[in-house]
Design an enzyme around this catalytic site. Structure first.
Site, PDB file in Angstrom:
ATOM      1  N   TYR A 107     -22.611  17.940 -37.666  1.00 12.97           N
ATOM      2  CA  TYR A 107     -23.160  19.242 -38.040  1.00 12.97           C
ATOM      3  C   TYR A 107     -22.338  19.841 -39.177  1.00 12.97           C
ATOM      4  CZ  TYR A 107     -25.915  18.901 -33.783  1.00 12.97           C
ATOM      5  OH  TYR A 107     -26.778  18.475 -32.819  1.00 12.97           O
ATOM      6  N   ASN A 130     -36.240  22.511 -35.600  1.00  9.44           N
ATOM      7  CA  ASN A 130     -36.996  21.479 -36.297  1.00  9.44           C
ATOM      8  C   ASN A 130     -38.325  21.192 -35.593  1.00  9.44           C
ATOM      9  OD1 ASN A 130     -37.917  19.250 -37.646  1.00  9.44           O
ATOM     10  ND2 ASN A 130     -36.487  17.848 -36.664  1.00  9.44           N
ATOM     11  N   CYS A 138     -33.376  14.678 -36.891  1.00 14.16           N
ATOM     12  CA  CYS A 138     -32.420  15.629 -36.343  1.00 14.16           C
ATOM     13  C   CYS A 138     -31.577  14.951 -35.266  1.00 14.16           C
ATOM     14  CB  CYS A 138     -33.155  16.833 -35.757  1.00 14.16           C
ATOM     15  SG  CYS A 138     -34.486  16.380 -34.640  1.00 14.16           S
ATOM     16  N   HIS A 139     -32.060  13.823 -34.763  1.00 14.08           N
ATOM     17  CA  HIS A 139     -31.334  13.137 -33.701  1.00 14.08           C
ATOM     18  C   HIS A 139     -30.142  12.370 -34.257  1.00 14.08           C
ATOM     19  CE1 HIS A 139     -34.361  10.314 -35.263  1.00 14.08           C
ATOM     20  NE2 HIS A 139     -33.462   9.394 -35.048  1.00 14.08           N
ATOM     21  N   GLU A 165     -31.364   2.573 -32.848  1.00 12.27           N
ATOM     22  CA  GLU A 165     -30.843   2.368 -34.196  1.00 12.27           C
ATOM     23  C   GLU A 165     -29.468   1.705 -34.171  1.00 12.27           C
ATOM     24  OE1 GLU A 165     -30.964   6.028 -36.264  1.00 12.27           O
ATOM     25  OE2 GLU A 165     -33.119   6.282 -36.043  1.00 12.27           O
TER      26      GLU A 165
END
Length: 179
Positions: A107, A130, A138-139, A165
DNA sequence: TCCAATATTATGC
DNA sequence: GCATAATATTGGA
């Protein structure tokens, strides 16, 4: 803004292996994306055939969501209607879209990129606002300490996406936030 | 206009 | 490792 115009966005379902996502479209583009709640299905009133543009958008959205769930970066995104957010929020969301799959940022990192290094908390708040998760990664924003932070709509989704991912830090040991 | 909440971060013990 | 203070943005009373 204009008066209370009954601007109800069109809601269309997106069938995925994880469930049915709900895409909300306005005249400007994709205005929102909801996770499969498993509640009531989006009964879009079939008062007539869907507009060609809307159908095209939904096709792009479906591909983008499918790609995101597979841990890949969508080749192309539908037009996003982010007018619902403030200028600051839009800046944050735009910054988030620059994060490629497999990469994460804190952040504080996002806040610094916006020129407001002390607005770390505001960035987190903007991420929570979002309207289009997955497409706006955003994750992929984690806490500087190595924690996942939070995720509106279900922290389990964030964990699942990161795991897909391959950037999910180990639950034990020292999480290497080094890309 | 003011108050309280928030998906954070840094510092102190 | 846990607790506390600081900082920015937003939404509501």
């Amino acid at each position: 803004m204009n008066t209370k115009t009954t601007h109800v966005p069109t809601r269309l379902p997106i069938a995925t292996t994880a469930g049915d996502f709900i895409a909300r479209y306005t005249a400007h583009g994709l205005a929102g994306l909801d996770f499969p709640s498993g509640a009531a299905p989006p009964s879009h009133d079939p008062t007539g055939p869907l507009p060609l543009a809307l159908r095209h958008w939904h096709d792009l959205t479906t591909r983008a969501v499918t790609a995101a769930l597979a841990g890949r970066t969508p080749a192309q995104l539908p037009p996003l209607d982010l007018t619902h957010g403030t200028a600051f929020q839009q800046s944050v969301w735009r910054e988030l879209q620059t994060i490629a799959a497999g990469q994460t940022r804190s952040y504080a990192q996002v806040a610094a990129a916006l020129g407001r290094p002390t607005a770390t908390r505001a960035v987190g708040s903007a991420c929570g606002a979002n309207p289009v998760p997955l497409l706006i990664p955003c994750h992929r924003v984690l806490a500087a300490a190595g924690g996942l932070g939070g995720f509106t709509g279900g922290l389990e989704w964030k964990r699942r996406l990161l795991e897909t991912e391959g950037v999910l830090p180990p639950a034990h040991g020292s999480p290497r936030r080094d890309a």
